[in-house]
Design an enzyme around this catalytic site. Structure first.
Site, mmCIF file in Angstrom:
data_model
loop_
_atom_site.group_PDB
_atom_site.id
_atom_site.type_symbol
_atom_site.label_atom_id
_atom_site.label_comp_id
_atom_site.label_asym_id
_atom_site.label_seq_id
_atom_site.Cartn_x
_atom_site.Cartn_y
_atom_site.Cartn_z
ATOM 1 N N ASP A 44 12.961 1.329 16.411
ATOM 2 C CA ASP A 44 14.129 1.746 17.196
ATOM 3 C C ASP A 44 13.675 2.376 18.520
ATOM 4 O OD1 ASP A 44 13.092 4.055 16.177
ATOM 5 O OD2 ASP A 44 14.962 4.817 15.309
ATOM 6 N N SER A 45 12.347 2.417 18.739
ATOM 7 C CA SER A 45 11.829 2.815 20.053
ATOM 8 C C SER A 45 12.354 1.861 21.126
ATOM 9 C CB SER A 45 10.295 2.815 20.055
ATOM 10 O OG SER A 45 9.798 1.606 19.524
ATOM 11 N N LYS A 112 11.808 0.606 7.545
ATOM 12 C CA LYS A 112 11.171 1.926 7.728
ATOM 13 C C LYS A 112 12.279 2.947 7.927
ATOM 14 C CE LYS A 112 8.840 3.134 11.633
ATOM 15 N NZ LYS A 112 9.572 4.307 12.124
ATOM 16 N N GLU A 114 12.943 7.396 8.459
ATOM 17 C CA GLU A 114 12.300 8.666 8.807
ATOM 18 C C GLU A 114 12.707 9.765 7.843
ATOM 19 O OE1 GLU A 114 13.165 9.590 12.879
ATOM 20 O OE2 GLU A 114 12.368 7.681 13.616
ATOM 21 N N GLU A 181 3.260 10.348 12.473
ATOM 22 C CA GLU A 181 3.364 10.394 13.939
ATOM 23 C C GLU A 181 3.113 11.806 14.464
ATOM 24 O OE1 GLU A 181 6.796 8.506 15.646
ATOM 25 O OE2 GLU A 181 6.312 9.221 17.664
HETATM 26 O O1 KIV Z 1 10.287 3.053 16.627
HETATM 27 C C1 KIV Z 1 9.053 3.026 16.722
HETATM 28 O O2 KIV Z 1 8.469 2.393 17.579
HETATM 29 C C2 KIV Z 1 8.296 3.805 15.741
HETATM 30 C C3 KIV Z 1 6.833 3.948 15.982
HETATM 31 C C4 KIV Z 1 6.611 5.025 16.976
HETATM 32 C C5 KIV Z 1 6.093 4.207 14.725
HETATM 33 O O3 KIV Z 1 8.840 4.330 14.837
#
Ligand code: KIV
Length: 476
Positions: A44-45, A112, A114, A181
């Protein structure tokens, strides 16, 4: 054939490092696949690097589905892990399942999410229903407002212990891997050693089971504007401040005959600023270690101290002591000229560094003494402050000009990552850039020598010598 989680479990057991990159579209997915990247994270970056937001919070589940589908179309072999975006899984385990299922249908092979212990039940719920999960602890960007910024986590003993417990809880809930992270390297090592699933680090040191990078960071594609002229602007601001101060009544504390000294001193310290950049030159241009690059500054310092000590001893016996600064700066100028013109050689850096330091050393001690002696006791504080102002302004301006010149020649070097990405820089280019810088400082030093030779200081020196002699006689 697409890589499976079983493949990564095997690599992990054999001690091989896992390579993960973020990816957001089909073209890059194809390139990453061809380059051998085995895990692609549709992170989600993308909210920040693709969409231009200042956090990952605005990214929606629909947008994630769209990007996952593109990446899945572009990459044949990499395992695709998709981020569950903010507010798509925290409300309940059922919400998490529905969202995760949509990402799996779009083309992901794992999701993934968090969070630590608070998310353990969610991880378990998904895993028990056939959805592989990658955990994410440490700096969790979706909680940026709760964390108070993008800060390194786990620095205190308590927070490190909590993080370790979070990591264990996520593993116990059935996660297949865990992203760590922005935590201290020692803590990441401890977590990695205490888990039986791979850890994937980002800003967590080199002891994780694998590393993940944001593709756009790796390629140096930033949506933010580059501060190309920052150095020059800082230098200009310093000069403006210097002129502002020296145009006020403050300057009146300095006798008119001494005022050229300020300009001279400014030039001298503009030259000395080159020392700030020498470690970069040595590390990138001569490939020496960081420690050695620091040590190799020693000849310059030894030169300075030697010259200062010698000059302060012999000055009283000299007939023409006013020549000393001019001679000193000519010496530095000649040494820097040779450094800039001759082929790069470590012996030259050491030898000519010493000579450059000798030259600067003749001036540093003397200038302060001359100005203070000539100004007299009543104005001692004020002239010392003015002198210091000239010195700092010179340093700032020299650093700005030297940096701007050198970094204009090395492409994209106006970034703090210059040393981090040292291996990417072409040694010859770096050497050429710095040699231009040395020639520039040689010219500054020559200008300083010229200025010094024109300053009518004989009376001042006499005065200083007489003062000294009077004091010595009184002592006797
Ligand atoms: O969203 C992302 O790119 C991430 C990475 C920083 C691990 O979660």
């Amino acid at each position: 054939m697409r890589h499976t989680l079983a493949h990564f479990a095997k690599l992990y057991r054999s001690g091989e490092r896992l390579v993960m990159l973020t990816c957001y579209d089909a073209s890059f997915a194809r390139l990453c696949d061809q380059a051998g990247v085995e895990i692609l994270l549709v992170g989600d970056s993308l909210g920040m690097v693709v969409q231009g937001h200042d956090s990952t919070l605005p990214v929606s589940l629909e947008q994630m589905e769209y990007h996952v589908a593109m990446v899945a179309r572009g990459a044949e072999r990499p395992l695709i892990v998709a981020d569950l975006p903010f507010a798509s899984y925290q409300a309940s385990v059922e919400q998490a399942f529905t969202s995760a299922a949509r990402l799996m249908v779009a083309g992901a092979q794992a999701v993934k999410l968090e969070g630590g212990r608070a998310m353990a039940d969610t991880v378990r719920f998904l895993v028990e229903r056939g959805i592989p999960v990658c955990g994410h602890v440490g700096l969790v960007p979706q909680s940026v407002h709760q964390l108070g910024g993008y800060r390194v986590q786990g620095r205190t003993e308590d927070s490190a212990r909590e993080l370790l417990e979070d990591a264990r809880a996520i593993q116990q809930a059935g996660a297949a891997m865990l992203v760590l992270e922005a935590i201290p390297a020692a803590l990441a090592k401890q977590v990695t050693e205490s888990l039986a699933i791979p850890t994937i680090g980002i800003g967590a040191g080199g002891n994780c089971s694998g590393q993940v990078l944001v593709l756009y960071d790796m390629l140096d594609i930033y949506p933010d504007r580059k501060a190309r002229f920052a150095l020059l602007i800082m230098g200009a601001l310093n000069v403006a401040f210097f002129f502002l101060v020296t145009r006020t009544d403050f300057i009146d504390v300095l006798p008119p005959s001494l005022r050229p000294f300020l300009g001279f001193y400014l030039l001298v310290y503009a030259g000395v600023a080159l020392v700030f950049f020498l470690p970069i030159y040595l590390q990138l241009g001569h490939r020496v270690s960081a420690q050695l690059s620091g040590l190799l500054l020693l000849p310059i310092t030894v030169g300075q101290v030697t010259a200062s000590l010698t000059v302060t001893r012999v000055v009283r016996r000299m007939r023409d002591p006013q020549r000393i600064p001019a001679i000193g700066m000519s010496l530095s100028s000649a040494a820097l000229l040779l450094l800039g013109l001759l082929p790069p050689h470590m012996g030259l850096v050491i030898g000519l560094g010493f000579v450059t330091g000798l030259g600067f050393g003749t001036v540093m001690a003397i200038n302060q003494v001359v100005v203070q002696t000539a100004a007299g006791r009543a104005r001692l504080g004020a002239v010392t402050a003015l002198n210091s102002l000239a010195r700092s302004t010179g340093g700032a301006v020299g650093a700005a000009l030297f940096g701007a010149l050198v970094f204009a020649i090395i492409p994209d070097a106006d970034r703090q990552s210059l040393l981090q990405r040292a291996s990417e820089y072409d040694v010859e280019l770096v050497v050429r850039a710095f040699h231009h810088g040395f020639l520039f400082i040689a010219a500054l030093a020559a200008l300083a020598a010229l200025t010094a030779s024109r300053i009518p200081r004989v009376t001042l020196w006499k005065q200083q010598v007489e003062n000294d002699e009077r004091r010595v006689m009184n002592d006797e």
